[in-house]
Design a protein around this motif. Structure first.
Motif, short mmCIF file in Angstrom:
data_model
loop_
_atom_site.label_atom_id
_atom_site.label_comp_id
_atom_site.label_asym_id
_atom_site.label_seq_id
_atom_site.Cartn_x
_atom_site.Cartn_y
_atom_site.Cartn_z
N CYS A 132 0.85 -17.03 -29.65
CA CYS A 132 1.39 -15.82 -30.28
C CYS A 132 1.30 -15.99 -31.80
CB CYS A 132 2.84 -15.60 -29.86
SG CYS A 132 3.07 -15.42 -28.08
N VAL A 133 0.48 -15.17 -32.41
CA VAL A 133 0.27 -15.22 -33.86
C VAL A 133 1.17 -14.16 -34.51
CG1 VAL A 133 -1.42 -14.92 -35.71
CG2 VAL A 133 -2.08 -16.04 -33.56
N TYR A 134 1.74 -14.47 -35.66
CA TYR A 134 2.60 -13.50 -36.35
C TYR A 134 2.52 -13.72 -37.85
CZ TYR A 134 5.97 -17.20 -37.47
OH TYR A 134 6.56 -18.33 -37.98
N ARG A 170 20.92 -13.68 -28.61
CA ARG A 170 21.58 -14.98 -28.55
C ARG A 170 20.69 -16.01 -29.21
NH1 ARG A 170 22.01 -15.90 -22.38
NH2 ARG A 170 22.78 -17.92 -23.11
N PRO A 171 21.28 -17.01 -29.89
CA PRO A 171 20.45 -18.05 -30.51
C PRO A 171 19.52 -18.68 -29.47
CG PRO A 171 22.75 -18.30 -31.15
CD PRO A 171 22.72 -17.27 -30.06
N ALA A 172 18.29 -18.91 -29.88
CA ALA A 172 17.30 -19.47 -28.96
C ALA A 172 16.66 -20.69 -29.60
CB ALA A 172 16.24 -18.42 -28.63
N ARG A 173 16.82 -21.83 -28.95
CA ARG A 173 16.16 -23.06 -29.42
C ARG A 173 15.62 -23.79 -28.20
NH1 ARG A 173 16.33 -26.30 -34.08
NH2 ARG A 173 15.73 -28.47 -33.69
N ASP A 174 14.33 -24.13 -28.27
CA ASP A 174 13.66 -24.82 -27.16
C ASP A 174 13.90 -24.10 -25.83
OD1 ASP A 174 12.55 -26.88 -28.76
OD2 ASP A 174 14.49 -27.93 -28.75
N VAL A 175 13.71 -22.81 -25.85
CA VAL A 175 13.94 -21.98 -24.67
C VAL A 175 12.68 -21.93 -23.82
CG1 VAL A 175 14.46 -19.64 -23.88
CG2 VAL A 175 15.66 -20.58 -25.85
N SER A 176 12.82 -22.05 -22.53
CA SER A 176 11.68 -21.92 -21.64
C SER A 176 11.31 -20.45 -21.51
CB SER A 176 12.00 -22.48 -20.26
OG SER A 176 12.98 -21.67 -19.61
N ARG A 177 10.07 -20.20 -21.14
CA ARG A 177 9.65 -18.82 -20.96
C ARG A 177 10.48 -18.15 -19.86
NH1 ARG A 177 7.16 -14.88 -18.54
NH2 ARG A 177 5.64 -13.58 -19.64
N GLU A 178 10.85 -18.90 -18.85
CA GLU A 178 11.60 -18.35 -17.71
C GLU A 178 13.00 -17.89 -18.12
OE1 GLU A 178 8.19 -20.35 -16.55
OE2 GLU A 178 9.87 -21.25 -17.67
N ALA A 263 6.54 -15.19 -26.83
CA ALA A 263 6.82 -15.38 -28.26
C ALA A 263 8.13 -16.14 -28.47
CB ALA A 263 6.86 -14.03 -28.97
N ILE A 264 9.15 -15.78 -27.73
CA ILE A 264 10.45 -16.44 -27.88
C ILE A 264 10.33 -17.93 -27.52
CG2 ILE A 264 12.80 -16.58 -26.95
CD1 ILE A 264 12.63 -13.48 -26.65
N ALA A 265 9.66 -18.22 -26.43
CA ALA A 265 9.48 -19.63 -26.03
C ALA A 265 8.72 -20.40 -27.10
CB ALA A 265 8.76 -19.70 -24.70
N GLN A 266 7.67 -19.80 -27.64
CA GLN A 266 6.86 -20.49 -28.65
C GLN A 266 7.62 -20.66 -29.97
OE1 GLN A 266 2.85 -18.92 -29.41
NE2 GLN A 266 3.14 -19.36 -31.58
N PHE A 267 8.25 -19.58 -30.44
CA PHE A 267 8.89 -19.62 -31.76
C PHE A 267 10.16 -20.48 -31.76
CE2 PHE A 267 7.14 -15.04 -32.53
CZ PHE A 267 5.86 -15.56 -32.60
N SER A 268 10.73 -20.71 -30.57
CA SER A 268 11.97 -21.49 -30.51
C SER A 268 11.73 -22.99 -30.35
CB SER A 268 12.86 -20.98 -29.37
OG SER A 268 12.30 -21.31 -28.10
N GLU A 270 11.64 -26.45 -31.21
CA GLU A 270 12.20 -27.28 -32.28
C GLU A 270 12.75 -26.45 -33.43
OE1 GLU A 270 9.50 -30.39 -33.43
OE2 GLU A 270 8.72 -30.58 -31.39
N LYS A 271 13.10 -25.20 -33.14
CA LYS A 271 13.62 -24.32 -34.18
C LYS A 271 14.47 -23.25 -33.52
CE LYS A 271 12.09 -21.62 -38.20
NZ LYS A 271 10.92 -21.13 -38.96
N THR A 272 15.48 -22.76 -34.22
CA THR A 272 16.38 -21.76 -33.66
C THR A 272 16.00 -20.36 -34.12
OG1 THR A 272 18.20 -23.35 -33.60
CG2 THR A 272 18.77 -21.01 -33.44
N ILE A 273 15.81 -19.45 -33.15
CA ILE A 273 15.66 -18.03 -33.45
C ILE A 273 17.06 -17.45 -33.46
CG2 ILE A 273 14.58 -15.86 -32.78
CD1 ILE A 273 12.56 -17.41 -31.17
N LEU A 274 17.39 -16.68 -34.49
CA LEU A 274 18.76 -16.24 -34.71
C LEU A 274 19.04 -14.85 -34.16
CD1 LEU A 274 19.10 -17.45 -38.40
CD2 LEU A 274 19.93 -18.61 -36.35
#
Length: 320
Positions: A132-134, A170-178, A263-268, A270-274
């Motif tokens: 996922c490119v952004y 919800r904060p997302a960090r190292d979230v699986s796609r599932e 995108a959520i799985a990739q962007f999260s 080792e980093k937190t999506i807020l």
């Protein structure tokens, strides 16, 4: 829920669309979580359930006529705004159009076009399918529905882009796609306004679109954030773009190559999506004038509609 940010004599407030009226949530239930859209998102699932309960009661004293309020962007200044390339069919057509335009300057345009396509320069980079490119969009340049978009004086090619977006709840960090969908608060419409004559030369610098997509109001959001319970399948929603009453585009959210969950799985990693971050989908096939060989004019009204969410409506104007 279809949640909005609106303005009246009391300032900016959080509301919910209830049939043909608007419920002022803080007036119906004056709790801190209902102070703003961001406050509600930050407050978490229990507050979201409380909002649903408040909407279900629809206290008549807190109902407002839509004509008496101004609907703003649901998140007037998101925590972060990324525009992603999750829909790829549009990009393939745009690359062909770019080759056509470049070839038109040659003595034999058809031969030049064939040569440019054969060069591979106008083929979609394989990276877009691998991940996922952004790019980071200007979260301070957001506009809502019903407002005029003042086109920058340095551009003569007015264009829109029909997109939709998810809002992180919800904060997302190292979230699986599932598990990624559990972190989506809701969905909204995104209009990626584009000054094409400025954007295109800048793209060749390999540093992004710059001022071609970065001017006041250049990121349209709205009219509401529709929570997931509003739709049976978010990846089966009709998307249309109508200009001055003429439908230019009809697509479907299901045409995404990558889903928001990817995108959520990739962007999260080792980093937190807020909470309050917005992830744009990229443009649906046929979802911009450049792709269709058309452009907008000052005075045009652009209506972007996504089924189950609503219509994001704006008029483009020039400075006098």
């Amino acid at each position: 829920m279809k949640l909005v940010t609106f303005a009246n004599q009391d300032g900016q407030r959080l509301g919910a669309l209830v049939e043909d009226q608007l419920l002022d949530l803080a007036a119906a239930n004056p709790v801190p979580a209902f102070a703003s859209m961001q406050a509600l998102i930050d407050a978490g699932p229990q507050a979201w359930d409380a909002a649903r309960a408040t909407i279900g009661k629809a206290d008549a004293s807190a109902l407002r006529a839509l004509a008496d309020v101004s609907i703003l962007a649901p998140l007037p200044q998101p925590v972060r705004l990324r525009d992603c390339s999750l829909m790829l069919e549009h990009m393939e057509i745009v690359l062909e159009q770019m080759a056509r335009r470049a070839a038109a300057e040659e003595g034999d345009p058809e031969a030049a076009y064939d040569r440019l396509i054969a060069s591979g320069k106008y083929h979609l980079n394989p990276t877009f399918k691998k991940q996922c490119v952004y790019y980071n969009a200007d979260h301070t340049s957001v506009s809502g529905t019903g407002v005029d978009i003042l086109w920058p004086s340095y551009s003569d090619y007015i264009d829109f882009e029909l997109e939709w977006a998810c809002v992180i709840g919800r904060p997302a960090r190292d979230v699986s796609r599932e598990r990624a969908r559990e972190h989506i608060f809701g969905y909204t419409i995104l209009n990626d306004w584009s000054a094409r004559d400025v954007q295109m030369p800048l793209m060749y610098t390999m540093n992004g679109p710059g001022e071609g997509k970065d001017f006041p109001g250049s990121w349209g959001l709205g009219p509401c954030i529709a929570t997931p319970d509003e739709m049976e399948d978010p990846y089966d929603l009709v998307m249309t773009a109508t200009i001055n009453g003429e439908q230019w585009t009809r697509g479907n959210t299901g045409s995404m190559y990558h889903k928001f969950e990817d995108a959520i799985a990739q962007f999260s990693r080792e980093k937190t999506i807020l909470p309050g971050e917005v992830l744009g989908s990229g443009t649906v096939l046929g979802g911009c004038g450049f792709e269709l060989g058309r452009s907008l004019s000052a005075g045009d009204t652009v209506e972007l509609e996504v089924e189950k969410i609503g219509i994001l409506r704006n008029r483009v104007v020039r400075a006098h």
